[in-house]
Design an enzyme around this catalytic site. Structure first.
Site, PDB file in Angstrom:
ATOM      1  N   GLY A  79       0.784  -1.227   0.000  1.00  0.00           N
ATOM      2  CA  GLY A  79       0.000   0.000   0.000  1.00  0.00           C
ATOM      3  C   GLY A  79       0.813   1.274   0.000  1.00  0.00           C
ATOM      4  N   SER A 161      -0.105  -5.912  -5.647  1.00  0.00           N
ATOM      5  CA  SER A 161      -0.795  -4.858  -4.915  1.00  0.00           C
ATOM      6  C   SER A 161      -0.185  -3.482  -5.231  1.00  0.00           C
ATOM      7  CB  SER A 161      -0.780  -5.171  -3.415  1.00  0.00           C
ATOM      8  OG  SER A 161      -1.643  -4.318  -2.705  1.00  0.00           O
TER       9      SER A 161
END
Length: 511
Positions: A79, A161
């Site tokens: 993230g 991700s």
């Protein structure tokens, strides 16, 4: 090994540079070096440090400078606030490739260390330092990977991700400028958070500088030199999330530090770059998991909870926007185990908004750019491949998580090569048969830019994404039932909806 000088002192918030000769020495490659400091990690920072720009390489013992083996560069996720997939062992994929690849993974700056943004920082530093670390690593590979038997002209980047989001940003870096750093790309659960303009992040810089005493005591003009003079512990104590302007805390956004639109490395919002063809045209493999949102969505008990969750994470969304979201995502029944009544709806909406639809929408734009007008979009010359990972696990299902975010990682690298806490026991039992299938496809793409050429025995041919209309054809990866499938009309229509909200989600300029 160091691929860049320690980003400390005057090198904080600057583009990485070559290691100083005095910092280079012979060391036995017996242990991993620290990863970069993550968000809200307290002292004593176990396994983490500001000095963290290290790379690991796995190569066949028989490789020489003349081997010219394909190179697999893995960009970990987290993230943009953690190095979440650091130090995964690449030995098994090298072995299972028949000793025909070189595997690389590395660390890059995250959180306040990698993504602090301000015009004051631009004047005395470099924006998006974490992405510049990744770019520096690719230059290091170009320069040195032949020493490990790798082919610097056959590098495939693979991200999970935030690493997959980074892959998209490197495809469109500098407006799609080709620096010859890679020839193919794998996106595993493409992550598109809000990625604001620099001017929209001045408040974030102010919070850090004021809390560190670098505005009141020194003024705006010297804030950067003041911050560089602070010790690591002082700054790491500020490497925490806070509510976005106009929102209240708690809760804080899931992803507080993200890349910004700097006008150079990232020239515009991500969707815009791909809509306008400003990206590298090359073979790609994009995919997501069925239940991307289940690991992130709040445990919503009502529609109001969903509206608040989306506005906490995408603060430019209006009340009309959230009502529109709810009109596209009615209540899903029955409820999932251990979750409130509206959690399944929130999970689906967030998963599609942030992972699934960015992937499908980019596939649409990539296919359009790669396919000549006179040629069918299903032609193999487009070399675009898509997947949906739907491997079911009893523990995940019992927890109400379905097939969650990057659940395929253990199958890609082999379940013994990730930390035990990251691996489901089912990969050693009833889901064990899917491991060689998945690993074979990934290795094949690295070697041949096509997942089918060196696929595992018995695995079906992975056909190209056809990209007709808003949908397309992708591989459903499922234990005992891996096959091609189409994207359903409902999913495709919802992805058009999310692309329309892209401006206020800071993914797309129009809308």
């Amino acid at each position: 090994m160091r691929y860049a000088a320690a980003p400390v002192g005057d090198l904080r918030w600057r583009a990485p540079i070559e290691p100083r000769p005095s910092a280079i020495s012979w060391e036995p490659a017996l242990r991993f070096q620290p990863v970069c400091l993550g968000n809200a990690v307290p002292p004593p920072y176990p396994g983490e440090d500001e000095d963290c720009l290290f790379v690991s390489v796995w190569t066949p013992s028989s490789a020489t400078v003349n081997s010219k083996l394909p190179v697999w560069v893995f960009i970990q996720g987290g993230g943009y606030v953690f190095n979440s997939n650091a130090n995964w062992d690449g030995a098994e994929v090298v072995e299972k490739s028949g000793h025909n690849i070189v595997m690389v993974n590395f660390n890059y700056r995250v959180g306040v260390w990698g993504f602090l943004a301000s015009e004051r920082l631009r004047k005395d530093g470099d924006l998006n330092a974490g992405l510049l670390d990744q770019r520096r690593l690719l230059l290091w590979v170009k320069q040195y990977i032949s020493k490990f038997g790798g082919d610097p002209n056959h590098v495939v980047i693979h991200g999970a991700s935030a690493g997959a989001g980074s892959v998209a940003l490197h495809l469109s870096a500098y407006g799609g400028r080709d620096d010859g750093l890679f020839v193919g790309a794998i996106s595993e659960s493409l992550f598109f958070p809000a990625q604001p303009y620099v001017a929209e992040l001045e408040w974030q810089f102010d919070r850090i500088a004021q809390s560190a005493g670098c505005i009141a005591a020194y003024g705006n003009d010297t804030a950067m030199s003041c911050l560089r003079g602070k010790d690591m512990a002082t700054l790491q104590a500020l490497n925490i999330a806070a509510a976005f302007p106009g929102r209240t805390a708690p809760p804080n956004p899931l992803f507080y530090w993200t890349p910004c639109i700097d006008g150079d490395l990232i020239q515009d919002l991500p969707y815009v770059m791909f809509e306008t063809g400003r990206f590298l045209k090359m073979p790609v493999m994009f995919g997501t998991d069925t239940d991307e949102g289940s690991s992130f969505a709040s445990n919503a008990a009502s529609p109001d909870d969903i509206s608040a969750f989306f506005q906490d994470n995408y603060p430019y969304l209006t009340s009309n926007d959230t009502q529109s979201i709810l009109s596209h995502y009615p209540k899903i029944t029955p409820p999932l185990p251990f979750h409130a009544a509206w959690f399944p709806t929130n999970s689906l909406a967030y998963g599609e908004a942030t992972f699934i639809c960015p992937s499908l929408n980019l596939l649409k734009h990539i296919t359009a750019a790669l396919t000549p007008p006179s040629q069918s979009s299903s032609s193999s010359s487009s070399r675009v491949f898509a997947y949906r990972y739907n491997v079911r696990d009893a523990v995940n299902l019992a927890a109400g998580l379905g097939t969650p975010h990057i659940f395929e990682a253990a199958a890609v690298f082999g379940p013994r090569n990730l930390p035990p806490a990251d691996v489901s026991a089912s990969y050693f039992t009833y889901n064990a048969p899917i491991v060689p299938v998945v690993m074979g496809y990934w290795i094949s793409f690295v070697r041949a830019l096509d997942p089918s050429v060196y696929r595992a025995a018995g695995a079906p041919v992975w056909e190209c994404w056809d990209g007709n209309g808003e949908g397309g054809q992708r591989l459903k990866i499922e234990t005992g039932d891996t096959c091609m499938e189409g994207v359903g009309d409902g999913e495709a229509e919802r992805c058009v909806f999310w692309e329309g909200l892209g401006r206020r989600m800071r993914q797309r300029r129009k809308g």
